[in-house]
Design an enzyme around this catalytic site. Structure first.
Site, mmCIF file in Angstrom:
data_model
loop_
_atom_site.group_PDB
_atom_site.id
_atom_site.type_symbol
_atom_site.label_atom_id
_atom_site.label_comp_id
_atom_site.label_asym_id
_atom_site.label_seq_id
_atom_site.Cartn_x
_atom_site.Cartn_y
_atom_site.Cartn_z
ATOM 1 N N ASP A 67 -0.173 1.731 7.536
ATOM 2 C CA ASP A 67 -0.554 0.526 7.329
ATOM 3 C C ASP A 67 0.331 -0.778 7.774
ATOM 4 O O ASP A 67 -0.123 -1.759 8.446
ATOM 5 C CB ASP A 67 -1.022 0.104 5.818
ATOM 6 C CG ASP A 67 -2.461 0.890 5.684
ATOM 7 O OD1 ASP A 67 -3.009 1.405 6.556
ATOM 8 O OD2 ASP A 67 -2.816 0.787 4.484
ATOM 9 N N GLY A 68 1.624 -0.311 7.329
ATOM 10 C CA GLY A 68 2.607 -1.412 7.828
ATOM 11 C C GLY A 68 2.737 -1.508 9.246
ATOM 12 O O GLY A 68 2.690 -2.640 9.845
ATOM 13 N N ASN A 149 -2.793 -9.093 5.414
ATOM 14 C CA ASN A 149 -3.074 -8.518 3.929
ATOM 15 C C ASN A 149 -2.675 -9.758 3.112
ATOM 16 O O ASN A 149 -3.476 -10.186 2.421
ATOM 17 C CB ASN A 149 -1.855 -7.399 3.679
ATOM 18 C CG ASN A 149 -2.514 -6.038 3.646
ATOM 19 O OD1 ASN A 149 -3.754 -5.936 3.973
ATOM 20 N ND2 ASN A 149 -1.849 -5.136 3.207
ATOM 21 N N ARG A 179 4.665 -19.653 -13.625
ATOM 22 C CA ARG A 179 6.064 -19.346 -13.942
ATOM 23 C C ARG A 179 6.329 -18.047 -14.322
ATOM 24 O O ARG A 179 5.510 -17.360 -15.117
ATOM 25 C CB ARG A 179 6.828 -20.271 -15.176
ATOM 26 C CG ARG A 179 8.297 -19.601 -15.244
ATOM 27 C CD ARG A 179 8.908 -20.146 -16.498
ATOM 28 N NE ARG A 179 10.185 -19.965 -16.593
ATOM 29 C CZ ARG A 179 10.982 -20.266 -17.612
ATOM 30 N NH1 ARG A 179 10.332 -20.738 -18.787
ATOM 31 N NH2 ARG A 179 12.219 -19.991 -17.786
#
Length: 307
Positions: A67-68, A149, A179
């Protein structure tokens, strides 16, 4: 689809992907179709390298990797809206990829030429960093980036705990101050990635919306929210004046932001065009298979049951 020029982009550093790319290229050339092969990595913009000397936009892009690798190709090709056909070669989960065995199907190229496929148009995000302290300087420092994504924000301080304080505005309205470890802005495509790990919802890619999810927030009231795709979101660091925030696009570091700067995120004008070999693809079938939901378990049990 009339195939005139095909790019074959394969995962950098993967021996199996390179071997598959060479074999795929030979098969394409045997059909009399021009092909260009190149490797791609997280920091390697293959598309610009190929486009510069040739100035010819491909008819189709084949991506071999995980997928990358697909996300990288989508970011660089979205402005051209070229169909991307991807196969999982040397990758991991592969939500966006087909099984590599389909490359061995002798009817693959004829199916594509005869339009026996579906195109899924996937929404993308566009972000930019700008200064806001001096009204005369707003937008002067700009760094644009795109994501299929997600775009997420995390502290990049090395000498203190990796928490940060981030303010969220939506359509110029103050919404929350987070935070914690950071914030993720995700597309429906990215809803099964990092956003899902933070407890965010899964959105069908046919829905255009943006998910806002806090990463390990220090407040039980910080819950994921889904906003319309036409929203204009602003994230900026507040609190510690020395705080620096790293901005990531699809898991790749893209920019730094500090107090006095903000990141504006909107829906990108262009979409990623994903070619699906099924003419009637089922997103829910993909979910059951990839996430091992009960449906896939029942199917497996039925297959193993004695006849």
């Amino acid at each position: 689809m009339k195939l005139e020029l095909i790019w074959v982009i394969y995962k950098s550093g993967s021996k199996s992907a390179k071997e598959e790319a060479l074999l795929c290229s030979r098969n394409i050339e045997s059909l009399g179709i021009k092909v260009i092969t190149a490797e791609s990595g997280p920091l390697l913009n293959t598309c610009n390298n190929i486009l510069n000397p040739n100035k010819q936009i491909p008819t189709l892009v084949i991506v071999l990797g995980g997928d990358g690798t697909v996300l990288g190709a989508a970011r660089h090709l979205a402005m051209y809206e070229v169909p991307i056909l991807s196969f999982n070669v040397g990758g991991n989960l592969g939500f966006l990829t087909h099984d590599r065995q389909l490359l061995k199907d002798e009817s693959l190229w004829s199916r594509i030429q005869e339009d026996q496929f579906a195109i899924e148009s996937r929404m993308m995000l566009k972000g930019r960093v700008e200064s806001y302290l001096d009204t005369n300087d707003v937008g002067k420092k700009e760094n644009f980036f795109w994501a299929l994504n997600d775009i997420y924000f995390r502290s990049c301080s090395e000498d203190i705990s990796p928490t940060c304080t981030l303010e969220l505005k939506i359509d110029d309205e103050d919404v929350d101050i987070y935070r914690g470890d950071g914030v993720i802005l995700s597309t429906p495509t990215g809803s099964t990635a990092y956003s899902m790990a933070t407890g965010g919802p899964i959105l069908h890619p046919g829905i255009e919306a943006i998910i806002v999810s806090a990463i390990c927030p220090m407040s039980l009231s910080s819950r994921p929210i889904v906003v319309p795709a036409g929203s204009r979101l602003i994230i900026k660091p507040v609190g510690n004046k020395n705080q620096r925030v790293n901005i990531w696009q699809d898991g790749v570091s893209s920019a730094l932001m500090q107090k006095g700067e903000q990141c504006v995120i909107e829906k990108a004008r262009n979409h990623a065009q994903m070619l699906i070999l099924e003419q009637s693809p089922s997103y829910f079938r993909t979910l059951t298979q990839k996430l091992h939901w009960a449906g896939s378990l029942v199917d497996n049990q039925n297959k193993m049951a004695p006849k």
